[in-house]
Design a protein around this motif. Structure first.
Motif, PDB file in Angstrom:
ATOM      1  N   ASP A   1       0.830  -1.200   0.000  1.00 49.26           N
ATOM      2  CA  ASP A   1       0.000   0.000   0.000  1.00 49.26           C
ATOM      3  C   ASP A   1       0.871   1.258   0.000  1.00 49.26           C
ATOM      4  O   ASP A   1       0.600   2.225  -0.720  1.00 49.26           O
ATOM      5  CB  ASP A   1      -0.919  -0.013   1.226  1.00 49.26           C
ATOM      6  CG  ASP A   1      -1.886   1.153   1.244  1.00 49.26           C
ATOM      7  OD1 ASP A   1      -2.328   1.570   0.157  1.00 49.26           O
ATOM      8  OD2 ASP A   1      -2.202   1.649   2.340  1.00 49.26           O
TER       9      ASP A   1
ATOM     10  N   SER B   1       2.501   1.704  -3.447  1.00 49.17           N
ATOM     11  CA  SER B   1       1.529   2.227  -4.420  1.00 49.17           C
ATOM     12  C   SER B   1       1.278   3.713  -4.193  1.00 49.17           C
ATOM     13  O   SER B   1       1.223   4.500  -5.141  1.00 49.17           O
ATOM     14  CB  SER B   1       0.220   1.441  -4.311  1.00 49.17           C
ATOM     15  OG  SER B   1      -0.758   1.959  -5.167  1.00 49.17           O
ATOM     16  N   SER B   2       1.140   4.103  -2.925  1.00 44.25           N
ATOM     17  CA  SER B   2       0.878   5.505  -2.599  1.00 44.25           C
ATOM     18  C   SER B   2       2.057   6.391  -2.986  1.00 44.25           C
ATOM     19  O   SER B   2       1.870   7.503  -3.484  1.00 44.25           O
ATOM     20  CB  SER B   2       0.589   5.654  -1.103  1.00 44.25           C
ATOM     21  OG  SER B   2      -0.565   4.928  -0.733  1.00 44.25           O
TER      22      SER B   2
ATOM     23  N   LYS C   1       4.274   5.817  -5.393  1.00 38.46           N
ATOM     24  CA  LYS C   1       4.317   5.909  -6.854  1.00 38.46           C
ATOM     25  C   LYS C   1       3.306   6.924  -7.369  1.00 38.46           C
ATOM     26  O   LYS C   1       3.543   7.618  -8.356  1.00 38.46           O
ATOM     27  CB  LYS C   1       4.062   4.539  -7.475  1.00 38.46           C
ATOM     28  CG  LYS C   1       5.201   3.554  -7.297  1.00 38.46           C
ATOM     29  CD  LYS C   1       4.843   2.203  -7.893  1.00 38.46           C
ATOM     30  CE  LYS C   1       5.947   1.185  -7.667  1.00 38.46           C
ATOM     31  NZ  LYS C   1       5.576  -0.146  -8.193  1.00 38.46           N
ATOM     32  N   ASN C   2       2.165   7.006  -6.690  1.00 38.09           N
ATOM     33  CA  ASN C   2       1.140   7.972  -7.085  1.00 38.09           C
ATOM     34  C   ASN C   2       1.559   9.410  -6.794  1.00 38.09           C
ATOM     35  O   ASN C   2       1.014  10.350  -7.371  1.00 38.09           O
ATOM     36  CB  ASN C   2      -0.183   7.666  -6.378  1.00 38.09           C
ATOM     37  CG  ASN C   2      -0.839   6.398  -6.883  1.00 38.09           C
ATOM     38  OD1 ASN C   2      -0.612   5.996  -8.033  1.00 38.09           O
ATOM     39  ND2 ASN C   2      -1.643   5.763  -6.055  1.00 38.09           N
ATOM     40  N   CYS C   3       2.537   9.578  -5.894  1.00 33.78           N
ATOM     41  CA  CYS C   3       2.997  10.923  -5.543  1.00 33.78           C
ATOM     42  C   CYS C   3       3.860  11.533  -6.632  1.00 33.78           C
ATOM     43  O   CYS C   3       3.863  12.748  -6.823  1.00 33.78           O
ATOM     44  CB  CYS C   3       3.784  10.887  -4.234  1.00 33.78           C
ATOM     45  SG  CYS C   3       2.776  10.588  -2.765  1.00 33.78           S
ATOM     46  N   SER C   4       4.613  10.684  -7.349  1.00 35.49           N
ATOM     47  CA  SER C   4       5.536  11.204  -8.363  1.00 35.49           C
ATOM     48  C   SER C   4       5.928  10.099  -9.340  1.00 35.49           C
ATOM     49  O   SER C   4       6.168   8.957  -8.935  1.00 35.49           O
ATOM     50  CB  SER C   4       6.790  11.779  -7.698  1.00 35.49           C
ATOM     51  OG  SER C   4       7.758  12.116  -8.668  1.00 35.49           O
ATOM     52  N   ASP C   5       6.016  10.470 -10.620  1.00 36.68           N
ATOM     53  CA  ASP C   5       6.455   9.517 -11.650  1.00 36.68           C
ATOM     54  C   ASP C   5       7.939   9.225 -11.543  1.00 36.68           C
ATOM     55  O   ASP C   5       8.435   8.260 -12.141  1.00 36.68           O
ATOM     56  CB  ASP C   5       6.147  10.069 -13.047  1.00 36.68           C
ATOM     57  CG  ASP C   5       4.644  10.188 -13.306  1.00 36.68           C
ATOM     58  OD1 ASP C   5       3.892   9.407 -12.680  1.00 36.68           O
ATOM     59  OD2 ASP C   5       4.237  11.047 -14.106  1.00 36.68           O
TER      60      ASP C   5
ATOM     61  N   ALA D   1      -2.090  10.141   1.788  1.00 36.86           N
ATOM     62  CA  ALA D   1      -1.356  10.622   0.623  1.00 36.86           C
ATOM     63  C   ALA D   1      -0.756  11.996   0.899  1.00 36.86           C
ATOM     64  O   ALA D   1       0.379  12.286   0.504  1.00 36.86           O
ATOM     65  CB  ALA D   1      -2.282  10.672  -0.590  1.00 36.86           C
TER      66      ALA D   1
ATOM     67  N   LYS E   1       3.277  13.144   0.765  1.00 35.55           N
ATOM     68  CA  LYS E   1       3.788  14.250  -0.051  1.00 35.55           C
ATOM     69  C   LYS E   1       4.604  15.224   0.792  1.00 35.55           C
ATOM     70  O   LYS E   1       5.641  15.727   0.355  1.00 35.55           O
ATOM     71  CB  LYS E   1       2.614  14.957  -0.730  1.00 35.55           C
ATOM     72  CG  LYS E   1       1.972  14.137  -1.844  1.00 35.55           C
ATOM     73  CD  LYS E   1       0.815  14.870  -2.493  1.00 35.55           C
ATOM     74  CE  LYS E   1       0.202  14.032  -3.611  1.00 35.55           C
ATOM     75  NZ  LYS E   1      -0.958  14.704  -4.236  1.00 35.55           N
TER      76      LYS E   1
END
Length: 253
Positions: A15, A18-19, A21-25, A104, A108
């Motif tokens: 989890d 995944s979180s 990765k969603n913050c930054s490419d 999230a 960040k």
């Protein structure tokens, strides 16, 4: 940015990955490590990442033991459920952390601190983590003795030894007393975990159990545990293989 996650609960680790990765490419999760031993072996034979996210209490010890064994020059952001007294100690030593369960937004903010952490902690990481390890190892946390439960138009005081467990059902937290009565709570299971003492253990995401409610523990395939209670309960309570060692250590203590 290459990141390594050290967490002994696989679902939590996945989890978090995944979180992030969603913050930054630009984020690459290099490895998910599940124990002190595994992390030591990994860091001895692999290059260090840019940043580490780590749980504090792993199944085979404190994650600070990794830094003590293998010198790391990498900022670490700790994911913790320790109470405010431990966190005050962290702040005084410049240690960064996020609270479990994390959001999230918190991730960040933690990532935004990454570059400042590099400058702040350069050349001092091992010393700071050694101090933090001593703090967590010797910390004397205040122990709660009772909680108040709202029941109709009354507030009922319950001493913790009278409570068998807390569990989640239909997204609602429920308290089950030893007398068999159950009470719906407004607090989350995470809240109750922070308010209870060392005699309670979070077996999984749904159940927080009092030691005095456990009759025995049995092995359950593959390498899981089944918690058998001394009172009737309508759900089977299983412990994942990742958390198995923590539960056995808690019962042994």
């Amino acid at each position: 940015m290459k990141i390594i996650i050290i967490e002994d609960e696989s679902l939590v680790a996945e989890d978090l990955a995944s979180s992030l990765k969603n913050c930054s490419d630009e984020i690459e999760i290099v490895a998910l490590l599940g124990s002190v031993k595994e992390a030591i072996v990994y860091f001895r034979t692999n290059p260090q990442p840019d940043l580490i996210f780590s749980d504090i209490q792993l199944g085979d010890g404190l994650s600070f033991e990794i830094i003590k064994t293998v010198p790391l020059n990498v900022p670490v952001i700790f994911c913790t459920a320790f109470n405010e007294y431990a966190l005050d100690a962290f702040k005084s030593n410049g240690i960064e952390y996020i609270l479990k369960p994390f959001s999230a937004a918190e991730l960040k903010v933690a990532l935004a601190k990454f570059h400042s952490m590099q400058q702040l902690m350069s050349g001092q990481i091992a010393e700071q983590y050694q101090k933090a390890m001593e703090i967590i190892s010797n910390l004397k946390q205040p122990v709660s003795t009772s909680i108040l439960v709202k029941y109709r138009d009354r507030l009922l005081p319950f001493s913790l030894d009278k409570i068998a467990l807390f569990y989640v059902e239909a997204e609602t937290t429920v308290m089950l007393a030893h007398n068999g009565k159950s009470y719906t709570l407004t607090e989350s299971l995470e809240d109750m975990e922070k308010r209870t003492n060392r005699f309670f253990f979070r077996m999984n995401r749904q159940v927080l159990v009092n030691r005095n409610a456990i009759a025995d523990v049995t092995d359950y395939f593959p390498r899981k545990l089944k918690i058998n209670l001394s009172l009737p309960f309508h759900k089977d309570i299983f412990v994942s293989r990742e958390k198995r060692s923590k539960v056995l250590a808690w019962l042994g203590n």
